[in-house]
Design an enzyme around this catalytic site. Structure first.
Site, PDB file in Angstrom:
ATOM      1  N   HIS B  61      32.403  25.487  22.235  1.00 42.22           N
ATOM      2  CA  HIS B  61      33.119  25.693  20.977  1.00 42.22           C
ATOM      3  C   HIS B  61      34.510  25.041  21.046  1.00 42.22           C
ATOM      4  CE1 HIS B  61      30.329  28.638  19.028  1.00 42.22           C
ATOM      5  NE2 HIS B  61      29.853  28.605  20.250  1.00 42.22           N
ATOM      6  N   TYR B 327      33.449  32.620  30.740  1.00 41.34           N
ATOM      7  CA  TYR B 327      34.663  32.391  29.953  1.00 41.34           C
ATOM      8  C   TYR B 327      35.845  32.114  30.882  1.00 41.34           C
ATOM      9  CZ  TYR B 327      32.775  33.898  25.400  1.00 41.34           C
ATOM     10  OH  TYR B 327      32.074  33.989  24.228  1.00 41.34           O
TER      11      TYR B 327
END
Lengths: 186, 348
Positions: B61, B327
């Site tokens: 993203h 992440y």
């Protein structure tokens, strides 16, 4: 903290904290190296444990440092080469620097990520400053570099201690292990 | 002090070497230098970032922009959780609207997935982050299968094209992906990021003051109606549309929580819960402003969905549990590039 040749061992408090921290630091290093790679379901729990134990390690090293400064420390054997003695002293100093800087860098990197530290769900350490990506980059890499340095230095420390205890047999290893009464003064 | 060599000198040295070497091996093993099983966070992020690394950007993203606003709680969740932001109050947030993929300059309208991530300013002592996507479910149940899915979807290094045979083989071999593929074949991308529905996908627990846990999923449901008007074409079509829309007033979403029934499997991200499940509107997300991500307030935030406030807990969903490490690795890479001044710029 000035070496005192009239004592043969570190104080009881210093010895207890030394061995407690030995277990703690090894666990922290293993947990840290594992949790940054693992995608297993226990990873978040291990991460939480690493932060909690890291906080305890920081409190322990501060306590230890004050206990060490408060009591006499045994001097190194005169039979050691002056360079060896200097190496021993500076490596111990470096160990203390790393033991203090490592949890601090962990806290600072978490602060930079905007994440407070939760210690065993009972204590929260708030972030020190707002989210900052560059600082996260700096402290994250610092945290790893310090951890890798500590791992190497701990291995050298163990090797040297065993050399004193098994080969030189000069009482240096005993200064951190044996209870005072049982010390062999030979 | 013993000046002479002790007996069994070789054995003594061997013992020292064995102890120090054993510990060194243990540490190396933990660092992944020796063997190791399963997919690691590093392998995962390597796959996500693809063959061309866009320095300084999120590995997944990569293209998006920052938003800011406030969450106006309705208080409807208060009986279910001690999380303070669900009491009747207003909590500011920083968020990010983005599209899937590792390319920070990808064309907006080609992305298969859109997302809304939020970081609530609960205070210096707490945080809540959520990363929501347009699909309501995952195609697979484990990080290993997710790795295989991304591998099947990844374009070929030589041709730069996806292999449809590989993709359909993957979905055939993973029947648990049915709910996802059904969604994907019926999904009509909206003309605006403001009219999409964004889902938590993974389930979480709300924990109330009595210690009772309630499994939930949530979604950001748009208040604005889809007009059916396509946005003006262009690489940044959705970005431009959103900024223009904000000029006319705030963009709002209802934050809707779905409460699982005891028979629903909260640990399986592939299975939707029945439509009949109770839903509560926890409040409204009011987006007041948007800024480019470069230098924006969202840029330095890693929207790790395991950052939860007191009163919320993760389920045992293996995909959810794997998200934190992935992440963190993506964050580490881009933060390092920013720190070293090696971050690239979007739009080159």
């Amino acid at each position: 903290m000035k070496p005192d040749n009239t004592v043969a061992t570190y104080s009881f408090t210093v010895r207890i904290i030394h061995w407690g921290m030995a277990v703690l630091l090894l666990s922290l290093l293993l947990a840290g190296l594992t949790m940054v790679r693992s995608l297993e379901p226990w990873q978040p729990a291990l991460l939480g444990l690493h932060k909690s134990l890291g906080t305890i390690a920081f409190i322990a090293v501060i306590t230890r440092l004050s206990a060490r400064l408060d009591s006499a420390s045994p001097g190194l054997p005169q039979a050691m080469h002056p360079l060896q003695r200097a190496a021993a002293r500076s490596s111990h100093l470096l160990l203390y620097v790393l033991m203090i800087a490592l949890p601090l860098s962990g806290y600072l990197m978490q602060s930079a990520a905007g994440r407070p530290i939760h210690v065993f769900d009972s204590l929260t350490i708030p972030t020190a400053f707002p989210v900052n990506q560059e600082l996260y980059g700096l402290f994250r890499e610092t945290h790893f570099a310090l951890a890798a340095s500590l791992a190497v230095l701990v291995l050298i420390h163990i090797g040297a201690a065993l050399h004193h205890g098994l080969v030189r047999r000069d009482g240096v290893l005993q200064s951190i292990t044996l209870p005072k009464g049982k010390l062999d003064k030979a | 002090m013993n000046t002479e060599n002790p007996p069994f000198l070789v054995a003594r040295y061997a013992l020292i070497i064995a102890i120090v070497g054993g510990l060194a091996a243990l540490l190396t093993f933990a660092a992944g230098g020796l063997g190791g099983t399963g997919v690691t966070a590093q392998e995962f992020v390597d796959l996500q970032q693809g063959h061309t690394v866009h320095a300084g950007f999120r590995r997944a993203h990569a293209k998006g922009f920052c938003v800011a606003g406030e969450f106006v709680s309705s208080g409807a969740l208060e009986p279910h959780t001690t999380a303070t932001l669900f009491a009747s109050q207003t909590t500011p947030f920083v968020g990010r609207l983005s599209i899937a993929g590792s390319n920070p300059t990808a064309p907006d309208l080609k992305a298969p997935v859109r997302s809304l991530a939020l970081s609530f300013a609960v205070g210096e002592r707490e945080a809540w982050r959520t990363a929501m996507n347009t699909p309501p479910v995952m195609a697979v149940r484990t990080p290993e299968d997710f790795f295989l899915q991304l591998s099947a979807l990844a374009p070929d290094r030589e041709s730069g094209k996806r292999d449809p045979g590989k993709i359909s083989r993957f979905f055939d071999e993973h029947p648990e992906s049915k709910a996802f593929t059904d969604w994907a074949s019926n999904y009509q991308p909206t003309g605006s990021l403001a009219t999409e529905k964004y889902h938590s996908i993974n389930a979480f627990y709300l924990v109330n003051s009595g210690g009772k846990r309630q499994a939930v999923r949530w979604q950001a449901r748009p208040v604005a109606r889809e007009t059916g008007i396509r946005p003006a074409p262009g690489r940044d079509a959705l970005h431009r549309e959103f900024f223009r829309r904000l000029g006319q007033g705030p963009v709002k979403f209802d934050l809707v929580f779905t409460l699982a029934a005891p028979e629903d499997d909260a640990d399986d991200p592939t299975r939707p819960w029945p439509q009949s499940r109770r839903q509560l509107v926890a409040g409204q997300l009011v987006i007041n402003s948007a800024t480019p991500q470069a230098g924006g307030a969202c840029e330095g935030i890693s929207f790790d969905p395991l950052v939860l406030p007191h009163g919320m807990e993760p389920t045992r969903d293996p995909i959810l549990r794997a998200r934190s490490a992935a992440y963190a690795e993506s964050y580490r890479r881009r933060a390092r590039e920013h720190w070293l001044g090696r971050a690239g710029e979007a739009g080159e």
